[in-house]
Design a protein around this motif. Structure first.
Motif, PDB file in Angstrom:
ATOM      1  N   ARG A  75      -9.535   7.242   6.617  1.00 42.46           N
ATOM      2  CA  ARG A  75     -10.611   6.720   5.774  1.00 42.46           C
ATOM      3  C   ARG A  75     -10.597   5.194   5.712  1.00 42.46           C
ATOM      4  N   LEU A  76      -9.405   4.598   5.725  1.00 40.47           N
ATOM      5  CA  LEU A  76      -9.300   3.161   5.498  1.00 40.47           C
ATOM      6  C   LEU A  76     -10.028   2.364   6.577  1.00 40.47           C
ATOM      7  N   LYS A  77      -9.893   2.766   7.843  1.00 33.68           N
ATOM      8  CA  LYS A  77     -10.558   2.002   8.909  1.00 33.68           C
ATOM      9  C   LYS A  77     -12.070   2.133   8.830  1.00 33.68           C
ATOM     10  N   GLU A  78     -12.563   3.251   8.277  1.00 27.41           N
ATOM     11  CA  GLU A  78     -14.004   3.398   8.093  1.00 27.41           C
ATOM     12  C   GLU A  78     -14.522   2.444   7.027  1.00 27.41           C
ATOM     13  N   VAL A  79     -13.664   2.099   6.067  1.00 26.15           N
ATOM     14  CA  VAL A  79     -14.078   1.265   4.938  1.00 26.15           C
ATOM     15  C   VAL A  79     -13.876  -0.216   5.233  1.00 26.15           C
ATOM     16  N   VAL A  80     -12.704  -0.595   5.757  1.00 24.48           N
ATOM     17  CA  VAL A  80     -12.377  -2.022   5.906  1.00 24.48           C
ATOM     18  C   VAL A  80     -12.334  -2.479   7.355  1.00 24.48           C
ATOM     19  N   GLY A  81     -12.492  -1.580   8.304  1.00 23.16           N
ATOM     20  CA  GLY A  81     -12.399  -1.946   9.711  1.00 23.16           C
ATOM     21  C   GLY A  81     -10.993  -1.725  10.247  1.00 23.16           C
ATOM     22  N   GLU A  82     -10.887  -1.492  11.541  1.00 20.79           N
ATOM     23  CA  GLU A  82      -9.604  -1.123  12.142  1.00 20.79           C
ATOM     24  C   GLU A  82      -8.532  -2.211  12.048  1.00 20.79           C
ATOM     25  N   LEU A 136      -1.745  -0.692   6.667  1.00 23.11           N
ATOM     26  CA  LEU A 136      -0.940   0.509   6.891  1.00 23.11           C
ATOM     27  C   LEU A 136       0.401   0.221   7.542  1.00 23.11           C
ATOM     28  N   PHE A 137       0.441  -0.751   8.460  1.00 28.49           N
ATOM     29  CA  PHE A 137       1.655  -0.988   9.243  1.00 28.49           C
ATOM     30  C   PHE A 137       2.562  -2.051   8.641  1.00 28.49           C
ATOM     31  N   THR A 138       2.013  -2.941   7.808  1.00 28.71           N
ATOM     32  CA  THR A 138       2.829  -4.020   7.258  1.00 28.71           C
ATOM     33  C   THR A 138       3.034  -3.900   5.754  1.00 28.71           C
ATOM     34  N   GLY A 139       2.331  -2.978   5.114  1.00 31.83           N
ATOM     35  CA  GLY A 139       2.443  -2.845   3.667  1.00 31.83           C
ATOM     36  C   GLY A 139       1.728  -3.942   2.905  1.00 31.83           C
ATOM     37  N   ARG A 140       0.779  -4.624   3.536  1.00 33.70           N
ATOM     38  CA  ARG A 140       0.061  -5.712   2.876  1.00 33.70           C
ATOM     39  C   ARG A 140      -0.679  -5.213   1.639  1.00 33.70           C
ATOM     40  N   ILE A 141      -0.563  -5.951   0.549  1.00 37.13           N
ATOM     41  CA  ILE A 141      -1.266  -5.649  -0.693  1.00 37.13           C
ATOM     42  C   ILE A 141      -2.428  -6.627  -0.836  1.00 37.13           C
ATOM     43  N   LEU A 142      -3.632  -6.106  -0.980  1.00 31.16           N
ATOM     44  CA  LEU A 142      -4.815  -6.948  -1.096  1.00 31.16           C
ATOM     45  C   LEU A 142      -5.047  -7.405  -2.528  1.00 31.16           C
ATOM     46  N   THR A 143      -5.444  -8.655  -2.683  1.00 32.93           N
ATOM     47  CA  THR A 143      -5.915  -9.142  -3.974  1.00 32.93           C
ATOM     48  C   THR A 143      -7.351  -8.664  -4.181  1.00 32.93           C
ATOM     49  N   ALA A 144      -7.886  -8.919  -5.363  1.00 29.52           N
ATOM     50  CA  ALA A 144      -9.259  -8.507  -5.660  1.00 29.52           C
ATOM     51  C   ALA A 144     -10.253  -9.169  -4.709  1.00 29.52           C
ATOM     52  N   ASP A 145     -10.097 -10.466  -4.487  1.00 35.24           N
ATOM     53  CA  ASP A 145     -11.029 -11.167  -3.601  1.00 35.24           C
ATOM     54  C   ASP A 145     -10.940 -10.634  -2.175  1.00 35.24           C
ATOM     55  N   GLU A 146      -9.726 -10.326  -1.728  1.00 36.59           N
ATOM     56  CA  GLU A 146      -9.555  -9.770  -0.383  1.00 36.59           C
ATOM     57  C   GLU A 146     -10.164  -8.370  -0.293  1.00 36.59           C
ATOM     58  N   ALA A 147      -9.968  -7.579  -1.343  1.00 36.26           N
ATOM     59  CA  ALA A 147     -10.526  -6.222  -1.359  1.00 36.26           C
ATOM     60  C   ALA A 147     -12.045  -6.266  -1.333  1.00 36.26           C
ATOM     61  N   LEU A 148     -12.633  -7.242  -2.017  1.00 34.43           N
ATOM     62  CA  LEU A 148     -14.083  -7.395  -2.009  1.00 34.43           C
ATOM     63  C   LEU A 148     -14.567  -7.872  -0.644  1.00 34.43           C
ATOM     64  N   ALA A 149     -13.862  -8.839  -0.062  1.00 35.19           N
ATOM     65  CA  ALA A 149     -14.286  -9.413   1.216  1.00 35.19           C
ATOM     66  C   ALA A 149     -14.261  -8.389   2.341  1.00 35.19           C
ATOM     67  N   CYS A 150     -13.294  -7.473   2.324  1.00 37.49           N
ATOM     68  CA  CYS A 150     -13.193  -6.501   3.416  1.00 37.49           C
ATOM     69  C   CYS A 150     -13.948  -5.216   3.123  1.00 37.49           C
ATOM     70  N   GLY A 151     -14.518  -5.091   1.919  1.00 38.84           N
ATOM     71  CA  GLY A 151     -15.344  -3.934   1.607  1.00 38.84           C
ATOM     72  C   GLY A 151     -14.630  -2.783   0.937  1.00 38.84           C
ATOM     73  N   PHE A 152     -13.361  -2.979   0.574  1.00 39.02           N
ATOM     74  CA  PHE A 152     -12.671  -1.879  -0.124  1.00 39.02           C
ATOM     75  C   PHE A 152     -13.366  -1.595  -1.452  1.00 39.02           C
ATOM     76  N   VAL A 153     -13.773  -2.648  -2.158  1.00 33.82           N
ATOM     77  CA  VAL A 153     -14.615  -2.493  -3.340  1.00 33.82           C
ATOM     78  C   VAL A 153     -15.952  -3.157  -3.068  1.00 33.82           C
ATOM     79  N   SER A 154     -16.988  -2.655  -3.719  1.00 31.23           N
ATOM     80  CA  SER A 154     -18.318  -3.215  -3.510  1.00 31.23           C
ATOM     81  C   SER A 154     -18.650  -4.310  -4.499  1.00 31.23           C
ATOM     82  N   SER A 155     -17.901  -4.387  -5.605  1.00 30.32           N
ATOM     83  CA  SER A 155     -18.158  -5.426  -6.607  1.00 30.32           C
ATOM     84  C   SER A 155     -16.936  -5.587  -7.482  1.00 30.32           C
TER      85      SER A 155
END
Length: 242
Positions: A141-148, A155-174
């Motif tokens: 599901r993740l690659k469908e939402v934020v891109g591969e 998934l491979f590095t354990g990176r934790i997204l901030t709110a701005d990063e989550a918005l920029a990549c499309g994980f959240v819409s607002s």
């Protein structure tokens, strides 16, 4: 229910995860309560809003329980099964996220049709650091939402997204200080549409490419025979005359 607090409204249901003592970690009790709720919403379709409590969405699966699970538990797909059932509910699902949405919490959010968050969210999949995979939906599901590329980094590095990063990549819409209010505003817009048309649109949207356009035509045929189609189109034509 003890892991979920449920509020029923006319065209929607709000489910709040209420295990703040363990940061709303998803255990089997919560899974069972989500299953019970899904049974209700499959029989009587309504929009579902999922949120957390006390500033946290869900910190992940309950590590205490996860530590003891073995091969046969993994093959049961405890979390993946309920997340798939939530994703397949007849009406749209909205995740209202605050604070942590990690591991299974992020995968729960990914199962929703929409995700709104606060400026405080932290989103990620730390499973590989615990010696396991994100096997409850994030691997596809993740690659469908934020891109591969971004999905692989999470998934491979354990990176934790901030709110701005989550918005920029499309994980959240607002982003909104009150994500539940934002979820209700979105639910209001959905509720103004014809429920049957929304249900069929969600089902057809999830169909594989090979099913189109045949399944579109069949679903449209159902819409064409509904009373709502005639009433709503007549109302539109009446407004145009004014």
């Amino acid at each position: 229910m003890s892991a979920l607090t449920i509020e029923y409204q006319s065209e929607r249901v709000i489910a709040a995860m209420t295990r703040p003592e363990v940061r709303n970690a998803i255990d089997e009790e919560m899974v069972n309560e989500f299953h019970a709720l899904c049974g209700e919403l499959e029989r009587e379709p309504r929009i579902l809003i999922i949120t957390g409590s006390e500033g946290i969405f869900a910190s992940g699966a309950d590590i205490g329980q996860l530590r003891e699970r073995r091969r046969d538990d993994a093959l049961r797909g405890v979390n993946s099964t309920i997340f798939r059932r939530l994703a397949q509910l007849p009406m749209p699902v909205i995740a209202a996220i605050d604070g942590y949405a990690l591991g299974g919490g992020a995968e729960l959010a990914l199962a929703a049709d929409f995700r709104v968050g606060t400026p405080r969210i932290k989103v990620g999949q730390p499973e590989t650091g615990l010696g396991i995979m994100a096997a409850a939906g994030a691997l596809w599901r993740l690659k469908e939402v934020v891109g591969e590329p971004m999905a692989k980094e999470i998934l491979f590095t354990g990176r934790i997204l901030t709110a701005d990063e989550a918005l920029a990549c499309g994980f959240v819409s607002s982003l909104d200080e009150d994500p539940v209010a934002a979820a209700h505003a979105l639910a209001d817009r959905i509720a103004k549409q014809d429920p049957l048309a929304v249900r069929l649109s969600k089902q057809v949207f999830a169909m594989p490419t090979s099913a189109h356009p045949y399944v579109d035509n069949i679903a449209q045929a159902i819409c064409f025979e509904s009373d709502a189609k005639f009433d709503r189109m007549q109302a539109f034509l009446d407004r145009k005359k004014k």
